[in-house]
Scaffold this active site. Structure first.
Site, mmCIF file in Angstrom:
data_model
loop_
_atom_site.group_PDB
_atom_site.id
_atom_site.type_symbol
_atom_site.label_atom_id
_atom_site.label_comp_id
_atom_site.label_asym_id
_atom_site.label_seq_id
_atom_site.Cartn_x
_atom_site.Cartn_y
_atom_site.Cartn_z
ATOM 1 N N GLY A 194 -62.600 30.309 -26.580
ATOM 2 C CA GLY A 194 -61.531 30.520 -27.547
ATOM 3 C C GLY A 194 -61.381 29.380 -28.539
ATOM 4 O O GLY A 194 -61.162 29.611 -29.733
ATOM 5 N N THR A 195 -61.499 28.163 -28.063
ATOM 6 C CA THR A 195 -61.302 27.008 -28.938
ATOM 7 C C THR A 195 -62.343 27.007 -30.052
ATOM 8 O O THR A 195 -62.014 26.841 -31.231
ATOM 9 C CB THR A 195 -61.384 25.702 -28.129
ATOM 10 O OG1 THR A 195 -60.396 25.754 -27.098
ATOM 11 C CG2 THR A 195 -61.141 24.484 -28.999
ATOM 12 N N ASN A 245 -49.193 31.708 -25.740
ATOM 13 C CA ASN A 245 -49.595 31.324 -24.387
ATOM 14 C C ASN A 245 -48.506 30.644 -23.570
ATOM 15 O O ASN A 245 -48.578 30.591 -22.355
ATOM 16 C CB ASN A 245 -50.836 30.434 -24.446
ATOM 17 C CG ASN A 245 -50.720 29.337 -25.478
ATOM 18 O OD1 ASN A 245 -50.579 29.604 -26.668
ATOM 19 N ND2 ASN A 245 -50.742 28.103 -25.038
ATOM 20 N N GLN A 295 -54.694 35.499 -25.271
ATOM 21 C CA GLN A 295 -53.714 35.892 -24.255
ATOM 22 C C GLN A 295 -53.376 37.385 -24.337
ATOM 23 O O GLN A 295 -52.613 37.896 -23.521
ATOM 24 C CB GLN A 295 -52.427 35.071 -24.392
ATOM 25 C CG GLN A 295 -52.590 33.586 -24.122
ATOM 26 C CD GLN A 295 -52.826 33.260 -22.646
ATOM 27 O OE1 GLN A 295 -52.575 34.079 -21.751
ATOM 28 N NE2 GLN A 295 -53.316 32.060 -22.382
ATOM 29 N N SER A 297 -61.451 34.997 -25.353
ATOM 30 C CA SER A 297 -62.054 34.046 -24.413
ATOM 31 C C SER A 297 -62.265 34.715 -23.060
ATOM 32 O O SER A 297 -61.511 35.610 -22.676
ATOM 33 C CB SER A 297 -61.136 32.829 -24.265
ATOM 34 O OG SER A 297 -61.627 31.977 -23.258
ATOM 35 N N GLY A 298 -63.278 34.267 -22.332
ATOM 36 C CA GLY A 298 -63.627 34.895 -21.060
ATOM 37 C C GLY A 298 -62.784 34.478 -19.869
ATOM 38 O O GLY A 298 -62.405 35.291 -19.030
ATOM 39 N N HIS A 299 -62.468 33.180 -19.804
ATOM 40 C CA HIS A 299 -61.906 32.682 -18.542
ATOM 41 C C HIS A 299 -60.425 32.980 -18.323
ATOM 42 O O HIS A 299 -59.874 32.669 -17.275
ATOM 43 C CB HIS A 299 -62.179 31.180 -18.386
ATOM 44 C CG HIS A 299 -61.359 30.302 -19.282
ATOM 45 N ND1 HIS A 299 -60.270 29.604 -18.805
ATOM 46 C CD2 HIS A 299 -61.450 29.997 -20.593
ATOM 47 C CE1 HIS A 299 -59.754 28.895 -19.806
ATOM 48 N NE2 HIS A 299 -60.448 29.122 -20.895
ATOM 49 N N THR A 316 -79.978 28.639 -28.332
ATOM 50 C CA THR A 316 -80.379 29.607 -27.313
ATOM 51 C C THR A 316 -79.148 30.146 -26.594
ATOM 52 O O THR A 316 -78.275 29.376 -26.186
ATOM 53 C CB THR A 316 -81.328 28.945 -26.304
ATOM 54 O OG1 THR A 316 -82.450 28.435 -27.035
ATOM 55 C CG2 THR A 316 -81.801 29.932 -25.245
ATOM 56 N N CYS A 372 -53.720 22.301 -22.569
ATOM 57 C CA CYS A 372 -54.301 21.379 -23.541
ATOM 58 C C CYS A 372 -53.354 20.234 -23.867
ATOM 59 O O CYS A 372 -53.762 19.194 -24.332
ATOM 60 C CB CYS A 372 -54.656 22.145 -24.803
ATOM 61 S SG CYS A 372 -55.370 23.746 -24.416
HETATM 62 C C1 PLP Z 1 -56.804 29.323 -23.650
HETATM 63 C C2 PLP Z 1 -56.497 29.611 -25.055
HETATM 64 C C3 PLP Z 1 -57.374 29.217 -26.079
HETATM 65 C C4 PLP Z 1 -58.609 28.424 -25.817
HETATM 66 O O1 PLP Z 1 -59.620 29.155 -25.199
HETATM 67 P P1 PLP Z 1 -60.785 28.398 -24.391
HETATM 68 O O2 PLP Z 1 -61.748 29.468 -24.044
HETATM 69 O O3 PLP Z 1 -60.131 27.757 -23.210
HETATM 70 O O4 PLP Z 1 -61.368 27.387 -25.315
HETATM 71 C C5 PLP Z 1 -57.036 29.551 -27.382
HETATM 72 N N1 PLP Z 1 -55.912 30.220 -27.660
HETATM 73 C C6 PLP Z 1 -55.058 30.622 -26.711
HETATM 74 C C7 PLP Z 1 -53.835 31.377 -27.089
HETATM 75 C C8 PLP Z 1 -55.310 30.318 -25.377
HETATM 76 O O5 PLP Z 1 -54.429 30.679 -24.444
#
Ligand code: PLP
Length: 391
Positions: free
Chosen positions: A73-74, A153, A181, A201-203, A239, A327
């Protein structure tokens, strides 16, 4: 430590077994470079293509090639803000965003300001909602980009993304949203919502860390992020991380497939949590929008309690919660989101974010409530003593 309860799913989640099963073969059985022209490469490329199709389908993108895989996401937020601003600077150098965005957006905006761009940070109301009138008011002839997050978030407030995107387009402005989110929590349809660029974002959705994507609608100009390779249509060379991409694709597919069943469950657990909380613990305040918010996030202030101490004592009892964004884990700092919402210091300094995952149970919640009421009472008696002593 007897028991452990994880209530920090907005910070990250575990990788689900379904996702892991998708990833495992990509570490050894299917190890080719997806750019290679032989069968090993083609096998890897087939995995990447499938992941891209899954993501595109899940968000109703018109074409799979509108999905650009990133390290999360970042990276996608950084790229969206800077890449869209740079590629469209001929039209102007003004950007609109909100004060409650993730730092991945805010810091990218700061960087643009250092380069001579102008950024308007629109305020939010007490519920964390961006006022659309404020956005309209901020629009200028040289505005090229509006970026407003789909779901915050820290407090879980859902923004009126579709309405904001529509306004942006009436003025010929590009619209980006950070939907990290939102995916799996609310319906996301990039075509229906008129979204030009979107971060996922995946995690946060039971996928691997370090995997995500930026959706960029075909026809929208964006600068290249990483040069030196033809990957991702030449925009993000390097890659491809095939296992991560395979896992990310599966995670997105599953998050959308299971959304209604997961949300139903999380909603019930959250309501059970809040009801018990209010019954057992006096002087609590729920922050965020009363109903326009995701089920998984509950931001709560405990009057007369210091959030740092509460976090630590809960951790000692095996309960993992957070004060907001991972963060800014320098938790002594006041939350910029709560501050922007006009939450008084007394409440902002005692606010904890509880974020519920899909397999939270009633007995977990019972344990959390029981522990909370004990710990909060203890902290309040200490705080009362300190205050009395000071007089
Ligand atoms: C966690 C988050 C991100 C960052 O995503 P990462 O994959 O951890 O770099 C960006 N925006 C929001 C709203 C998030 O909650």
């Amino acid at each position: 430590m007897a028991r452990k309860v994880y209530l920090d799913s907005a910070a990250t989640t575990y990788v689900s077994s379904e996702v892991m099963a998708e990833m495992l073969p990509c570490f050894n059985a299917i190890y080719g470079n997806s750019n290679s022209v032989h069968s090993y490469g083609r096998d890897a490329l087939a995995i990447v293509d499938r992941a891209r199709d899954r993501v595109a389908h899940a968000i109703n993108a018109e074409k799979s090639n509108e999905i650009y895989f990133t390290s999360g996401g970042t990276e996608a937020d950084n790229w969206a803000i800077r890449g869209l601003a740079h590629a469209n600077k001929d039209k102007g150098k003004h950007i609109i965003t909100s004060v409650i965005e993730h730092h991945a957006v805010l810091d990218a905006c700061k960087m643009l300001e250092e380069e001579g761009y102008e950024v308007t940070y629109v305020p939010v109301d007490k519920t964390g909602l961006v006022n659309i009138a404020e956005i309209i008011h901020a629009i200028r002839k040289d505005t090229t980009l509006i970026s407003i997050m789909a779901v915050n978030n820290e407090v879980g407030t859902i923004q009126n993304v579709k309405a904001i995107a529509k306004i942006a387009h009436e003025y010929g402005i590009i619209f980006h949203t950070d939907a990290v989110q939102a995916l799996g929590a609310v319906k996301l349809d990039v075509r229906d919502m008129e979204i030009d660029a979107m971060t996922i974002s995946g995690h946060k959705i039971y996928g691997p860390k370090g995997a995500g994507c930026l959706y960029v609608k075909n026809g929208i100009k964006i600068d290249n992020l990483i040069i030196g390779g033809s990957q991702e249509r030449g925009k993000r060379g390097g890659t491809l991380n095939v296992p991560a991409i395979a896992g990310f694709g599966k995670a997105v597919e599953v998050a959308v497939r299971d959304m209604s069943i997961n949300q139903q469950k999380i909603k019930a657990e959250r309501e059970y949590f809040l009801k018990n909380l209010k019954d057992k613990i006096p002087y609590v305040q729920v922050n965020g929008h009363p109903f326009q918010k995701v089920n998984g996030i509950a931001n709560i202030s405990f009057e007369m309690v210091d959030k740092e101490s509460l976090l630590m004592l809960l951790d000692m009892e095996g309960i993992a919660v957070s004060t907001g964004s991972a963060c800014t884990s320098n938790a002594v700092e006041e939350s910029y989101v709560l501050k922007a919402m006009g939450i008084e210091s007394e409440f902002a300094n005692s606010a904890i974010r509880f974020s519920f995952g899909k397999n939270i149970s009633k007995s977990d919640i019972d344990y959390v409530i029981e522990t909370l009421s004990k710990v909060v009472e203890r902290l309040r008696s200490i705080s009362a003593l300190t205050k009395a002593g000071r007089k």
